[in-house]
Scaffold this motif. Structure first.
Motif, PDB file in Angstrom:
ATOM      1  N   LYS A 180      -1.631   1.863   8.051  1.00 49.71           N
ATOM      2  CA  LYS A 180      -0.526   2.609   7.474  1.00 49.71           C
ATOM      3  C   LYS A 180      -0.511   3.997   8.092  1.00 49.71           C
ATOM      4  CE  LYS A 180      -0.744   0.282   3.050  1.00 49.71           C
ATOM      5  NZ  LYS A 180      -0.965   0.410   1.613  1.00 49.71           N
ATOM      6  N   ARG A 181       0.688   4.535   8.258  1.00 47.13           N
ATOM      7  CA  ARG A 181       0.821   5.887   8.784  1.00 47.13           C
ATOM      8  C   ARG A 181       0.584   6.886   7.673  1.00 47.13           C
ATOM      9  NH1 ARG A 181       5.053   6.790  13.365  1.00 47.13           N
ATOM     10  NH2 ARG A 181       4.092   8.783  13.039  1.00 47.13           N
ATOM     11  N   GLY A 182       0.196   8.078   8.052  1.00 48.56           N
ATOM     12  CA  GLY A 182       0.039   9.134   7.077  1.00 48.56           C
ATOM     13  C   GLY A 182      -1.347   9.726   7.104  1.00 48.56           C
ATOM     14  N   ALA A 183      -1.601  10.550   6.096  1.00 45.12           N
ATOM     15  CA  ALA A 183      -2.868  11.267   6.019  1.00 45.12           C
ATOM     16  C   ALA A 183      -4.021  10.304   5.775  1.00 45.12           C
ATOM     17  CB  ALA A 183      -2.812  12.291   4.898  1.00 45.12           C
ATOM     18  N   ILE A 184      -5.150  10.612   6.372  1.00 44.87           N
ATOM     19  CA  ILE A 184      -6.356   9.807   6.165  1.00 44.87           C
ATOM     20  C   ILE A 184      -6.875  10.030   4.754  1.00 44.87           C
ATOM     21  CG2 ILE A 184      -8.735   9.478   6.910  1.00 44.87           C
ATOM     22  CD1 ILE A 184      -7.791  10.310   9.725  1.00 44.87           C
ATOM     23  N   GLU A 185      -6.888  11.287   4.334  1.00 47.11           N
ATOM     24  CA  GLU A 185      -7.322  11.618   2.979  1.00 47.11           C
ATOM     25  C   GLU A 185      -6.095  11.751   2.095  1.00 47.11           C
ATOM     26  OE1 GLU A 185      -9.937  14.928   2.511  1.00 47.11           O
ATOM     27  OE2 GLU A 185     -10.913  14.538   4.436  1.00 47.11           O
ATOM     28  N   PRO A 186      -6.072  11.052   0.966  1.00 41.96           N
ATOM     29  CA  PRO A 186      -4.919  11.199   0.074  1.00 41.96           C
ATOM     30  C   PRO A 186      -4.890  12.594  -0.545  1.00 41.96           C
ATOM     31  CG  PRO A 186      -6.613   9.840  -0.948  1.00 41.96           C
ATOM     32  CD  PRO A 186      -7.054  10.129   0.452  1.00 41.96           C
ATOM     33  N   THR A 187      -3.700  13.054  -0.863  1.00 44.41           N
ATOM     34  CA  THR A 187      -3.538  14.361  -1.480  1.00 44.41           C
ATOM     35  C   THR A 187      -3.964  14.274  -2.939  1.00 44.41           C
ATOM     36  OG1 THR A 187      -1.679  14.795  -0.019  1.00 44.41           O
ATOM     37  CG2 THR A 187      -1.886  16.204  -1.926  1.00 44.41           C
ATOM     38  N   ALA A 188      -4.728  15.247  -3.388  1.00 47.68           N
ATOM     39  CA  ALA A 188      -5.213  15.279  -4.771  1.00 47.68           C
ATOM     40  C   ALA A 188      -4.049  15.480  -5.729  1.00 47.68           C
ATOM     41  CB  ALA A 188      -6.232  16.401  -4.931  1.00 47.68           C
TER      42      ALA A 188
END
Length: 84
Positions: free
Chosen positions: A11-19
């Motif tokens: 999936k595309r996007g940030a590796i770490e999810p936003t808190a």
């Protein structure tokens, strides 16, 4: 290292999810502002300059907010001076 990788399930996007309660944004800051915050973090022995920027913004907002009681006192004083 493999000779071929399968990225079909990625999936595309940030590796770490936003808190929760946080938003990922892009912001442009002057070089000297960013350098100052990074230097402060470095002098403190590490951590994250973004946390320091966030804390500085929160502090600024808290200082700018005038409590309702203080606002009422100020307005009353101004009105009393005006009519007195």
């Amino acid at each position: 290292m493999e000779s071929e990788y399968d990225f079909s399930q990625r999936k595309r996007g940030a590796i770490e999810p936003t808190a929760p309660g946080k938003n990922r944004i892009t912001i442009r800051l002057d070089d000297e502002i960013l350098a100052w915050f990074r230097d402060q973090v470095h002098q403190a022995g590490g951590e994250n300059y973004q946390i320091l920027i966030n804390d500085a913004l929160k502090e600024y907002i808290q200082q700018r907010r005038e409590p309702l009681e203080d606002t009422l006192r100020r307005v009353l004083r101004e009105e009393l001076k005006r009519i007195g």
